[in-house]
Design an enzyme around this catalytic site. Structure first.
Site, PDB file in Angstrom:
ATOM      1  N   ASP A  47      56.170 -10.297 -60.833  1.00  0.00           N
ATOM      2  CA  ASP A  47      55.396 -11.444 -61.320  1.00  0.00           C
ATOM      3  C   ASP A  47      54.377 -11.001 -62.358  1.00  0.00           C
ATOM      4  O   ASP A  47      54.124 -11.681 -63.343  1.00  0.00           O
ATOM      5  CB  ASP A  47      54.654 -12.129 -60.160  1.00  0.00           C
ATOM      6  CG  ASP A  47      55.639 -12.804 -59.222  1.00  0.00           C
ATOM      7  OD1 ASP A  47      56.786 -13.021 -59.642  1.00  0.00           O
ATOM      8  OD2 ASP A  47      55.256 -13.087 -58.076  1.00  0.00           O
ATOM      9  N   GLU A 126      66.643   6.213 -28.019  1.00  0.00           N
ATOM     10  CA  GLU A 126      67.750   6.441 -28.958  1.00  0.00           C
ATOM     11  C   GLU A 126      67.202   6.334 -30.378  1.00  0.00           C
ATOM     12  O   GLU A 126      66.181   5.666 -30.598  1.00  0.00           O
ATOM     13  CB  GLU A 126      68.849   5.391 -28.760  1.00  0.00           C
ATOM     14  CG  GLU A 126      68.374   4.010 -29.131  1.00  0.00           C
ATOM     15  CD  GLU A 126      69.243   2.889 -28.559  1.00  0.00           C
ATOM     16  OE1 GLU A 126      70.309   2.665 -29.134  1.00  0.00           O
ATOM     17  OE2 GLU A 126      68.834   2.255 -27.571  1.00  0.00           O
ATOM     18  N   LYS A 128      66.365   5.135 -34.059  1.00  0.00           N
ATOM     19  CA  LYS A 128      66.364   3.844 -34.749  1.00  0.00           C
ATOM     20  C   LYS A 128      67.035   4.088 -36.089  1.00  0.00           C
ATOM     21  O   LYS A 128      66.506   4.801 -36.951  1.00  0.00           O
ATOM     22  CB  LYS A 128      64.935   3.343 -34.933  1.00  0.00           C
ATOM     23  CG  LYS A 128      64.877   1.983 -35.613  1.00  0.00           C
ATOM     24  CD  LYS A 128      63.478   1.404 -35.524  1.00  0.00           C
ATOM     25  CE  LYS A 128      63.421  -0.044 -35.945  1.00  0.00           C
ATOM     26  NZ  LYS A 128      63.810  -0.275 -37.326  1.00  0.00           N
ATOM     27  N   ASP A 130      68.338   3.569 -39.769  1.00  0.00           N
ATOM     28  CA  ASP A 130      67.794   2.844 -40.916  1.00  0.00           C
ATOM     29  C   ASP A 130      68.941   2.268 -41.740  1.00  0.00           C
ATOM     30  O   ASP A 130      69.343   2.828 -42.753  1.00  0.00           O
ATOM     31  CB  ASP A 130      66.934   3.805 -41.752  1.00  0.00           C
ATOM     32  CG  ASP A 130      66.030   3.043 -42.700  1.00  0.00           C
ATOM     33  OD1 ASP A 130      66.015   1.803 -42.645  1.00  0.00           O
ATOM     34  OD2 ASP A 130      65.337   3.705 -43.495  1.00  0.00           O
ATOM     35  N   CYS A 429      36.576 -15.958 -59.254  1.00  0.00           N
ATOM     36  CA  CYS A 429      38.034 -15.877 -59.137  1.00  0.00           C
ATOM     37  C   CYS A 429      38.620 -15.556 -60.506  1.00  0.00           C
ATOM     38  O   CYS A 429      38.361 -16.267 -61.481  1.00  0.00           O
ATOM     39  CB  CYS A 429      38.576 -17.201 -58.623  1.00  0.00           C
ATOM     40  SG  CYS A 429      40.369 -17.286 -58.689  1.00  0.00           S
ATOM     41  N   CYS A 432      40.775 -18.775 -61.748  1.00  0.00           N
ATOM     42  CA  CYS A 432      40.261 -20.105 -62.089  1.00  0.00           C
ATOM     43  C   CYS A 432      38.762 -20.090 -62.397  1.00  0.00           C
ATOM     44  O   CYS A 432      38.200 -21.125 -62.743  1.00  0.00           O
ATOM     45  CB  CYS A 432      40.544 -21.107 -60.968  1.00  0.00           C
ATOM     46  SG  CYS A 432      39.526 -20.893 -59.499  1.00  0.00           S
ATOM     47  N   CYS A 447      38.245 -17.234 -53.169  1.00  0.00           N
ATOM     48  CA  CYS A 447      38.012 -18.175 -54.250  1.00  0.00           C
ATOM     49  C   CYS A 447      37.702 -19.536 -53.626  1.00  0.00           C
ATOM     50  O   CYS A 447      38.381 -19.976 -52.714  1.00  0.00           O
ATOM     51  CB  CYS A 447      39.275 -18.247 -55.098  1.00  0.00           C
ATOM     52  SG  CYS A 447      39.384 -19.730 -56.100  1.00  0.00           S
ATOM     53  N   CYS A 453      42.561 -24.177 -58.072  1.00  0.00           N
ATOM     54  CA  CYS A 453      42.870 -22.802 -58.486  1.00  0.00           C
ATOM     55  C   CYS A 453      44.380 -22.659 -58.607  1.00  0.00           C
ATOM     56  O   CYS A 453      45.120 -22.811 -57.636  1.00  0.00           O
ATOM     57  CB  CYS A 453      42.340 -21.811 -57.457  1.00  0.00           C
ATOM     58  SG  CYS A 453      42.833 -20.125 -57.837  1.00  0.00           S
TER      59      CYS A 453
HETATM   60  S1  IVH Z   1      67.756  -2.840 -30.551  1.00  0.00           S
HETATM   61  C1  IVH Z   1      66.488  -7.056 -29.246  1.00  0.00           C
HETATM   62  N1  IVH Z   1      68.343  -0.374 -31.232  1.00  0.00           N
HETATM   63  O1  IVH Z   1      65.903  -2.224 -35.857  1.00  0.00           O
HETATM   64  C2  IVH Z   1      66.486  -5.729 -29.898  1.00  0.00           C
HETATM   65  N2  IVH Z   1      67.692  -1.890 -32.945  1.00  0.00           N
HETATM   66  O2  IVH Z   1      63.275  -3.536 -35.904  1.00  0.00           O
HETATM   67  C3  IVH Z   1      67.682  -5.462 -30.694  1.00  0.00           C
HETATM   68  N3  IVH Z   1      67.736  -0.921 -35.190  1.00  0.00           N
HETATM   69  O3  IVH Z   1      67.002  -5.503 -36.294  1.00  0.00           O
HETATM   70  C4  IVH Z   1      67.585  -4.275 -31.520  1.00  0.00           C
HETATM   71  N4  IVH Z   1      68.416   1.072 -34.598  1.00  0.00           N
HETATM   72  O4  IVH Z   1      68.497  -3.627 -37.135  1.00  0.00           O
HETATM   73  C5  IVH Z   1      67.939  -1.588 -31.656  1.00  0.00           C
HETATM   74  N5  IVH Z   1      68.941   1.806 -31.710  1.00  0.00           N
HETATM   75  C6  IVH Z   1      68.540   0.610 -32.125  1.00  0.00           C
HETATM   76  C7  IVH Z   1      68.305   0.330 -33.477  1.00  0.00           C
HETATM   77  C8  IVH Z   1      67.871  -0.928 -33.854  1.00  0.00           C
HETATM   78  C9  IVH Z   1      68.073   0.297 -35.611  1.00  0.00           C
HETATM   79  C10 IVH Z   1      67.252  -1.996 -36.071  1.00  0.00           C
HETATM   80  C11 IVH Z   1      67.933  -3.319 -35.900  1.00  0.00           C
HETATM   81  C12 IVH Z   1      66.827  -4.299 -35.609  1.00  0.00           C
HETATM   82  C13 IVH Z   1      65.634  -3.567 -36.101  1.00  0.00           C
HETATM   83  C14 IVH Z   1      64.418  -4.012 -35.344  1.00  0.00           C
END
Ligand code: IVH
Length: 708
Positions: A47, A126, A128, A130, A429, A432, A447, A453
């Site tokens: 923007d 476990e 997480k 990405d 501001c 405005c 503001c 504004c």
């Molecule tokens: S459990 C109700 N387990 O993280 C909970 N999520 O911030 C369901 N994700 O939208 C998610 N690894 O895309 C779960 N081992 C894992 C995960 C995981 C990645 C992601 C998933 C979720 C997001 C939540």
């Protein structure tokens, strides 16, 4: 990026160069955003570039380029995927950042369940992943649908693309008749590197990181392209089911594995916070060698009966949490400080940085929070960064944690230029010119221009069309910017969106002749607007953008009042902030005095109210019923819990009552229908007795709740 010259100081030659540079940057950003799922710059920066371009064109009209970005809409290509409503919502996870947060999570779970110190409770841990989440629906063992998460309720149908991923079985043997498997689509590091090398060879742009590459590859309209992109999938959860997979989380994951899904080999079990943190450290130590990106560790209560009891908050489960890895850091130079004005008038300082890569993403802006933060003080006036202030020209440390906006953590005083001046926060501001004032107890300077504004008005409109509000396809932040400034067909307030088609017709339908529009896209836009004329009360309330009224407060208010008429009458009756209507408003659990006052005053403010009325006249607002529970004896009733409960925790009692369609209030008023009083109940029970309200004990409640 070279340092930008102030617009007033540009000569014609510099202006022409600058217009060329901006046209290039904006075009690049458009492509990255629309075509490649790889936004390189934030919406704010985009923007800003557009505004700068416009301002230079205004000063040098003759230099306006044939390919000027002004007036181009850049509407996101209609995605082309069908929408899918998830049978069970796809939720996100709450976050933990420090070991203390993990302790707190474990204690919260234990106390919600009312467990004694000696009662064991197990958790899984476990990585997480990405990537992006995907829900796979199997009926009678066959994959019938794959859908992205979308906004959690409605995602995109990417079935044909999912079928090309080798980790995703097309047929299952011995699975429940109905099984929705959920997990993460991701791309490994070697595959990502190879894909980017191939992109470069073809002269196409590289993806910023494996997650964007995975998202961009899954959301290809042509499945043949997805097939050529090496995607992988880990299963970690489930949605709708015709029969349980197991009685524990770990058992269910084992079952998914035996059905042919890839599950994460680093999944473990622990008995307490200490065990979870140990698992976190172990996974963190493996992180660099995994070959795919992870951004934390997820902990889940193992016992599925406990998971059911714990249930959900509005968007996150109580039985799981994501323990995020620490933010990534980098040093760069602060080139300027801009002030952005938000929808509630807040003046937010934004750091303009020499671009730097932080955790794989190029960052050129960061938030500076507020004036105290720049000065080196926290919200309570205590020094932060040992009291060091932040000045333009400083070398600053930038960090990002997950998806959050980059922030500035520290300043290196040894590198401060001699001529660096303390930053003077504006008291008017910048948009405005109205006075910007800071009220007692507010960290933010605001503001006072209100609807006059332009920045507040535009931000309010952007909020109005945002995903959790009206969510109008083809009318996003960028189109709002354009229509707001339009002289032929302006959108200056929400009601204008719904009169757009009529006004365009009166104006000979000229919209379709504009650059960036055409017969078809105008038709689509009008249809998308038409589709949102009928809309639920909670969305309208949230969309109004009243300070403190967020998504969940809007839902609480909508379920409490049910209809627009009832809500508007009640707010009118509560305008002097006393009396029965006011008491009733603040008795809604989750609605405090501050929120209530903000809501009532917004409705009482003549200009704002007139604008709201104009909008409401254009809409058909659907009532919001309390959760459908016609058989429940407490549906629609207002219950107050007081005193101590012995068989269930307060939070659990509240969640159960709400699930049965009751409203739970924090205080007793004439509108209370039932009081559940445990031992030690005091003033509230007395007040209920005075008002002649039915009072029952915990056992009575349990028999009503069907657990007695
Ligand atoms: S459990 C109700 N387990 O993280 C909970 N999520 O911030 C369901 N994700 O939208 C998610 N690894 O895309 C779960 N081992 C894992 C995960 C995981 C990645 C992601 C998933 C979720 C997001 C939540």
């Amino acid at each position: 990026m070279s340092r930008e010259i102030a617009i007033d100081a540009l000569n014609a030659e510099e202006a022409a160069e600058e217009l060329a540079r901006l046209a290039r940057l904006i075009d690049q950003a458009n492509r990255a955003y629309h075509a490649e799922d790889a936004p390189e710059i934030s919406d704010g920066e985009y923007d800003r570039l557009k505004r700068r371009n416009q301002a230079i064109e205004a000063r040098f009209p003759d230099l306006k380029r044939a390919d000027s970005p002004t007036g181009q809409v850049g509407a996101p290509a209609a995605s082309g995927f069908q929408k899918v409503t998830h049978a069970v919502r796809m939720l996100s996870l709450g976050n933990a950042f420090e070991p203390g947060d993990v302790d707190e999570f474990v204690s919260r779970v234990r106390s919600y369940l009312g467990l004694a110190d000696s009662d064991p409770v197990a958790f899984t841990s476990e990585p997480k992943i990405d990537g992006l989440s995907l829900s796979l629906r199997y009926e009678n063992g066959r994959l019938v649908q794959a859908a992205t998460r979308g906004d959690g309720s409605v995602g995109e149908n990417v079935t044909e693309n999912a079928r090309t991923i080798s980790d995703i079985p097309l047929v299952l043997h011995g699975a429940p008749d109905l099984l929705e498997v959920r997990g993460e689509v991701y791309m490994t590091h070697p595959d990502f590197a190879a894909l980017n090398a191939a992109q470069a060879e073809k002269g196409e742009r590289a993806f910023a990181n494996p997650r964007n590459a995975a998202a961009g590859s899954l959301r290809q309209l042509d499945p043949a392209i997805t097939r050529a992109r090496p995607l992988a999938f880990f299963a970690y959860a489930w949605g709708a089911l015709s029969e349980p997979l197991a009685s524990t989380q770990s058992g269910a994951i084992d079952r998914l594995k035996s059905l042919g899904f890839s599950t994460n080999p680093l999944t473990g079990l622990a008995e307490d916070a200490e065990g979870l943190i140990k698992a976190y450290r172990a996974i963190e130590a493996e992180r660099a060698a995994l070959g795919y990106d992870i951004d934390g560790v997820v902990y889940k209560v193992d016992d599925l009966a406990y998971q059911r009891r714990l249930g959900f908050r509005s968007t996150t489960p109580r039985w799981a949490i994501a323990h995020k890895f620490p933010a990534e850091l980098a040093w760069t130079r602060l080139e300027g400080i801009d002030i952005q004005v938000g929808r509630t008038g807040a003046l937010s300082p934004v750091a303009r940085l020499a671009p730097v890569t932080v955790g794989g993403v190029v960052v050129s802006n960061a938030t500076l929070h507020n004036e105290d933060y720049i000065r080196g003080l926290d919200n309570t006036g205590q020094p932060i960064r040992e009291g060091k202030d932040i000045r333009v020209g400083d070398r600053v440390q930038v960090y990002r944690a997950g998806d959050v906006i980059p922030k500035i953590a520290d300043v290196d005083l040894t590198q401060r230029p001699d001529d660096a001046e303390p930053y003077i926060f504006p008291d008017t501001c910048p948009e405005c010119g109205s006075a910007a004032v800071r009220e007692e107890g507010d960290a933010v300077r605001r503001c006072t221009g209100g609807l006059i504004c332009p920045a507040q008005a535009v931000e309010k409109l952007k909020h109005f069309v945002s995903r959790a509000a009206f969510d109008i396809d083809g009318l996003g932040a960028r189109q709002i910017e354009m229509f707001y400034r339009d002289t032929d067909l302006p959108i200056r307030e929400p009601a204008d969106i719904f009169t757009l088609e009529r006004r365009d017709a009166a104006n000979l339908g000229k919209l379709r002749n504009r650059d960036g529009f055409g017969e078809k896209s105008v038709g689509n836009l009008f249809q998308a607007i038409e589709d949102k004329r009928r809309i639920a009360l909670n969305r309208v309330l949230f969309a109004l953008g009243i300070r403190h009224v967020g998504e969940s407060a809007a839902m609480l208010l909508a379920t409490h009042y049910g209809s627009w008429a009832a809500l508007a009458d009640a707010l009118e009756a509560a305008r002097d902030q006393s009396g029965e209507a006011w008491d009733d408003l603040i008795s809604i659990d989750g609605v405090g005095n501050v929120l209530a006052a903000s809501l009532v005053s917004a409705f009482a403010q003549p200009a704002e109210r007139a604008s709201i009325n104009r909008l409401v006249n254009e809409l058909e607002i659907m009532d919001v019923a309390a959760p459908d529970n016609t058989e429940s004896p407490v549906a629609g009733k207002t219950i107050v819990f007081t005193g101590s409960l012995e068989k269930m925790t307060r939070a659990e009692a509240k969640a159960t009552a709400e699930a049965m369609g009751a409203k739970v209030a924090g205080s007793v008023s004439a509108r209370t229908d039932l009081v559940v009083a445990g031992p030690g109940a005091g003033a509230k029970a007395r007040k209920a007795a005075e008002l002649g309200i039915e009072i029952i004990d915990e056992d009575d409640w349990l028999s009503i709740a069907g657990a007695g």
